[in-house]
Scaffold this motif. Structure first.
Motif, PDB file in Angstrom:
ATOM      1  N   ASP A  62       0.940  -1.042  -0.047  1.00 50.37           N
ATOM      2  CA  ASP A  62      -0.069   0.102   0.118  1.00 50.37           C
ATOM      3  C   ASP A  62       0.764   1.187   0.087  1.00 50.37           C
ATOM      4  O   ASP A  62       1.801   1.384   1.095  1.00 50.37           O
ATOM      5  CB  ASP A  62      -0.883  -0.149   1.318  1.00 50.37           C
ATOM      6  CG  ASP A  62      -2.061   0.851   0.949  1.00 50.37           C
ATOM      7  OD1 ASP A  62      -1.929   2.227   1.051  1.00 50.37           O
ATOM      8  OD2 ASP A  62      -3.320   0.592   0.934  1.00 50.37           O
ATOM      9  N   HIS A  63       0.995   2.186  -0.864  1.00 51.13           N
ATOM     10  CA  HIS A  63       1.867   3.051  -1.396  1.00 51.13           C
ATOM     11  C   HIS A  63       1.483   4.159  -0.359  1.00 51.13           C
ATOM     12  O   HIS A  63       2.349   5.092  -0.420  1.00 51.13           O
ATOM     13  CB  HIS A  63       1.682   3.580  -2.713  1.00 51.13           C
ATOM     14  CG  HIS A  63       1.990   2.290  -3.624  1.00 51.13           C
ATOM     15  ND1 HIS A  63       3.292   1.575  -3.844  1.00 51.13           N
ATOM     16  CD2 HIS A  63       1.081   1.650  -4.525  1.00 51.13           C
ATOM     17  CE1 HIS A  63       3.064   0.427  -4.465  1.00 51.13           C
ATOM     18  NE2 HIS A  63       1.807   0.758  -4.971  1.00 51.13           N
ATOM     19  N   LYS A  85       3.905  -3.109   3.333  1.00 51.00           N
ATOM     20  CA  LYS A  85       4.516  -4.092   2.590  1.00 51.00           C
ATOM     21  C   LYS A  85       4.360  -5.499   3.188  1.00 51.00           C
ATOM     22  O   LYS A  85       4.718  -5.689   4.423  1.00 51.00           O
ATOM     23  CB  LYS A  85       5.729  -3.895   1.978  1.00 51.00           C
ATOM     24  CG  LYS A  85       6.221  -4.840   1.100  1.00 51.00           C
ATOM     25  CD  LYS A  85       7.632  -4.747   0.612  1.00 51.00           C
ATOM     26  CE  LYS A  85       7.699  -3.233  -0.374  1.00 51.00           C
ATOM     27  NZ  LYS A  85       9.070  -2.866  -0.738  1.00 51.00           N
ATOM     28  N   ALA A  86       3.741  -6.673   2.534  1.00 46.57           N
ATOM     29  CA  ALA A  86       3.582  -8.074   3.098  1.00 46.57           C
ATOM     30  C   ALA A  86       3.643  -8.805   2.146  1.00 46.57           C
ATOM     31  O   ALA A  86       3.460  -8.634   1.020  1.00 46.57           O
ATOM     32  CB  ALA A  86       2.176  -7.946   4.034  1.00 46.57           C
ATOM     33  N   TYR A  87       4.181  -9.962   2.522  1.00 42.19           N
ATOM     34  CA  TYR A  87       4.362 -11.163   1.463  1.00 42.19           C
ATOM     35  C   TYR A  87       3.243 -12.268   1.743  1.00 42.19           C
ATOM     36  O   TYR A  87       3.661 -13.341   1.873  1.00 42.19           O
ATOM     37  CB  TYR A  87       5.719 -11.583   1.510  1.00 42.19           C
ATOM     38  CG  TYR A  87       6.594 -10.655   0.897  1.00 42.19           C
ATOM     39  CD1 TYR A  87       7.267 -10.488  -0.295  1.00 42.19           C
ATOM     40  CD2 TYR A  87       7.416  -9.690   1.981  1.00 42.19           C
ATOM     41  CE1 TYR A  87       7.956  -9.480  -0.693  1.00 42.19           C
ATOM     42  CE2 TYR A  87       8.082  -8.582   1.424  1.00 42.19           C
ATOM     43  CZ  TYR A  87       8.634  -8.602   0.162  1.00 42.19           C
ATOM     44  OH  TYR A  87       9.165  -7.586  -0.235  1.00 42.19           O
ATOM     45  N   LEU A 142      -7.548  -9.163   5.119  1.00 43.07           N
ATOM     46  CA  LEU A 142      -7.225  -7.625   4.765  1.00 43.07           C
ATOM     47  C   LEU A 142      -6.814  -6.872   5.879  1.00 43.07           C
ATOM     48  O   LEU A 142      -6.387  -5.834   5.989  1.00 43.07           O
ATOM     49  CB  LEU A 142      -8.278  -7.052   4.173  1.00 43.07           C
ATOM     50  CG  LEU A 142      -8.433  -7.040   2.592  1.00 43.07           C
ATOM     51  CD1 LEU A 142      -9.824  -6.589   2.104  1.00 43.07           C
ATOM     52  CD2 LEU A 142      -7.386  -6.155   2.163  1.00 43.07           C
ATOM     53  N   ASP A 143      -7.169  -7.583   7.242  1.00 41.86           N
ATOM     54  CA  ASP A 143      -6.998  -6.645   8.356  1.00 41.86           C
ATOM     55  C   ASP A 143      -5.640  -6.038   8.615  1.00 41.86           C
ATOM     56  O   ASP A 143      -5.635  -4.947   9.235  1.00 41.86           O
ATOM     57  CB  ASP A 143      -7.441  -7.579   9.651  1.00 41.86           C
ATOM     58  CG  ASP A 143      -8.774  -7.780   9.880  1.00 41.86           C
ATOM     59  OD1 ASP A 143      -9.671  -6.727   9.618  1.00 41.86           O
ATOM     60  OD2 ASP A 143      -9.469  -8.829  10.216  1.00 41.86           O
ATOM     61  N   ALA A 144      -4.404  -6.651   8.465  1.00 40.11           N
ATOM     62  CA  ALA A 144      -3.299  -5.972   8.343  1.00 40.11           C
ATOM     63  C   ALA A 144      -2.992  -4.544   7.787  1.00 40.11           C
ATOM     64  O   ALA A 144      -2.464  -3.532   8.319  1.00 40.11           O
ATOM     65  CB  ALA A 144      -2.132  -7.001   8.214  1.00 40.11           C
ATOM     66  N   VAL A 145      -3.424  -4.771   6.481  1.00 43.74           N
ATOM     67  CA  VAL A 145      -3.293  -3.396   5.708  1.00 43.74           C
ATOM     68  C   VAL A 145      -4.177  -2.539   6.069  1.00 43.74           C
ATOM     69  O   VAL A 145      -4.062  -1.429   6.155  1.00 43.74           O
ATOM     70  CB  VAL A 145      -3.446  -3.844   4.304  1.00 43.74           C
ATOM     71  CG1 VAL A 145      -4.659  -4.415   3.673  1.00 43.74           C
ATOM     72  CG2 VAL A 145      -3.091  -2.582   3.360  1.00 43.74           C
ATOM     73  N   LEU A 146      -5.637  -2.934   6.308  1.00 42.09           N
ATOM     74  CA  LEU A 146      -6.534  -1.786   6.863  1.00 42.09           C
ATOM     75  C   LEU A 146      -6.023  -1.373   8.106  1.00 42.09           C
ATOM     76  O   LEU A 146      -6.452  -0.141   8.493  1.00 42.09           O
ATOM     77  CB  LEU A 146      -7.995  -2.636   7.036  1.00 42.09           C
ATOM     78  CG  LEU A 146      -8.493  -3.027   5.560  1.00 42.09           C
ATOM     79  CD1 LEU A 146      -9.861  -3.729   5.804  1.00 42.09           C
ATOM     80  CD2 LEU A 146      -8.431  -1.911   4.523  1.00 42.09           C
ATOM     81  N   ASP A 147      -5.451  -2.255   9.057  1.00 42.73           N
ATOM     82  CA  ASP A 147      -5.223  -1.411  10.261  1.00 42.73           C
ATOM     83  C   ASP A 147      -4.079  -0.699  10.008  1.00 42.73           C
ATOM     84  O   ASP A 147      -3.955   0.475  11.047  1.00 42.73           O
ATOM     85  CB  ASP A 147      -4.596  -2.704  11.300  1.00 42.73           C
ATOM     86  CG  ASP A 147      -5.596  -3.585  11.801  1.00 42.73           C
ATOM     87  OD1 ASP A 147      -6.848  -3.244  11.798  1.00 42.73           O
ATOM     88  OD2 ASP A 147      -5.308  -4.759  12.217  1.00 42.73           O
ATOM     89  N   ALA A 148      -3.170  -0.739   9.194  1.00 41.82           N
ATOM     90  CA  ALA A 148      -2.182   0.095   9.028  1.00 41.82           C
ATOM     91  C   ALA A 148      -2.585   1.343   8.528  1.00 41.82           C
ATOM     92  O   ALA A 148      -1.974   2.480   8.767  1.00 41.82           O
ATOM     93  CB  ALA A 148      -1.040  -0.337   7.967  1.00 41.82           C
ATOM     94  N   LEU A 149      -3.550   1.470   7.599  1.00 46.05           N
ATOM     95  CA  LEU A 149      -4.172   2.787   6.943  1.00 46.05           C
ATOM     96  C   LEU A 149      -5.004   3.222   8.162  1.00 46.05           C
ATOM     97  O   LEU A 149      -4.918   4.717   8.383  1.00 46.05           O
ATOM     98  CB  LEU A 149      -5.284   2.411   6.051  1.00 46.05           C
ATOM     99  CG  LEU A 149      -4.586   1.889   4.774  1.00 46.05           C
ATOM    100  CD1 LEU A 149      -5.614   1.122   3.934  1.00 46.05           C
ATOM    101  CD2 LEU A 149      -4.102   3.163   3.855  1.00 46.05           C
TER     102      LEU A 149
END
Length: 356
Positions: free
Chosen positions: A317-318, A323-325, A335-342
């Motif tokens: 997510d720019h 970044k995750a693999y 999706l929770d990890a990227v949504l938590d970061a946002l």
């Protein structure tokens, strides 16, 4: 927030508690739901205030005891640290909330650059969001879709509804998904094994619980047509599908998944209201950019927000340098990890704004 404003919130909480205990209030479900959401929103604030009051009383007692017995000095120090943490927590809870956080959403996914591969990716994104909704116990419904020849979607509209009176509803989790999503992979149509880059666009807006945008019926052109399923075949023998065109803006909304023309028309107008509401709020936000300058919240629709790299199983997510693999898991709804970061970046931005 000053003490008088905080006292006002505590008084409001007590009044809400009183109203919700009245059986007559629950005869109006919309009102009861609205009161319930506000009550749930204020509950963490009230609990933090109560814990803070108790901790401050404990600190006073510990200091008095420490004056007589130095052994209590360590306890006073521990309570001081707890008070500091509670004060930070209360400051965060008192930040202005997004008024739509408890709202359900309407999401559109549109294929973009990349032809059939883009349409297939749009289908992957749809599945990702449907799986995420399923994991959270939300109800997702495809309202309209334009299929591609290889099984993807040129355009698909989906409604996602939460569990009811949750303060943090569907919008609170998915509101950052709008923008251009880019995919890097070997397409099913590629015979040479080369990696291609294509993109799909995601539009998302809160679905108003009550009608906030009035629509003049004279501004609408309504066409009816026969519903069609995958491959273009007719799924019924009546003209029950509805296409609504809002003439002043040119917005077109179609709905064909309800059982009757009347239901499809009502649902299409509901989606149109949501889109017009989102446009009105975006215009208001642009006029007050200084007050709402979160870099996460004001993503340009044409801006690339995320990349899905299949060869490396990577998602990026720019906007927040996430970044995750585990791309395979993300596409399966994790999706929770990227949504938590946002959400974390948004919270930090709001804290910084409140402190400036």
């Amino acid at each position: 927030m000053d003490s008088s404003s905080l006292r006002g919130l505590l008084d409001e909480y007590a009044e809400l508690e009183k109203q919700l205990a009245d059986p007559a209030v629950h005869s109006d479900q919309a009102r009861a739901r609205k009161l319930g959401r506000r009550y749930s929103e204020l509950t963490p604030v009230v609990k933090a205030v109560e814990e803070l009051d108790v901790a401050r009383e404990d600190l006073t007692a510990a200091k008095e005891l420490a004056a007589e017995d130095p052994a209590f000095a360590a306890e006073a120090q521990e309570i001081t640290g707890r008070i500091s943490a509670l004060e930070s927590r209360l400051t965060e809870l008192l930040l202005p909330r997004d008024p739509h956080d408890s709202s359900d959403v309407v999401m559109e996914i549109k294929s973009g650059e990349g032809g059939e591969e883009s349409a297939l990716f749009a289908g992957d994104l749809l599945r990702m969001y449907l799986r995420y909704a399923e994991r959270h116990g939300w109800k997702a419904e495809v309202l309209d879709s334009v299929d591609s020849d290889l099984g993807g979607y040129k355009d698909v509209t989906v409604s996602i509804k939460g569990k009811g009176a949750d303060v943090d509803g569907v919008w609170s989790r998915l509101k950052f998904e709008g923008g251009v999503h880019r995919v890097q992979r070997v397409p099913a149509t590629e015979s040479q094994g080369r990696i291609h880059t294509s993109a799909a666009g995601v539009l998302i807006y809160p679905e108003p619980e009550e009608v906030e945008v009035e629509i003049d019926p004279n501004d609408l052109r309504i066409d009816v047509f026969r519903s069609s399923g995958p491959g273009g075949q007719s799924v019924n023998t009546t003209d029950s599908a509805v296409r609504v065109t809002h003439l002043p803006t040119g917005i077109v909304v179609s709905c064909q998944n309800e059982k009757s023309q009347i239901q499809n028309r009502a649902r299409a107008i509901q989606v149109l209201q949501a889109r017009l509401q989102a446009i009105a709020e975006e215009e208001a936000a642009s006029k007050a950019a200084d007050a709402r300058r979160s870099q996460v919240r004001t993503v340009d629709r044409s801006e690339r927000v995320r990349t899905y790299n299949f060869p490396e199983n990577r998602i990026s997510d720019h906007r927040v340098n996430f970044k995750a693999y585990n791309l395979d898991q993300v596409l399966d709804g994790d999706l929770d990890a990227v949504l938590d970061a946002l959400a974390r970046a948004d919270r930090e931005e709001r804290l910084a704004t409140a402190g400036s």
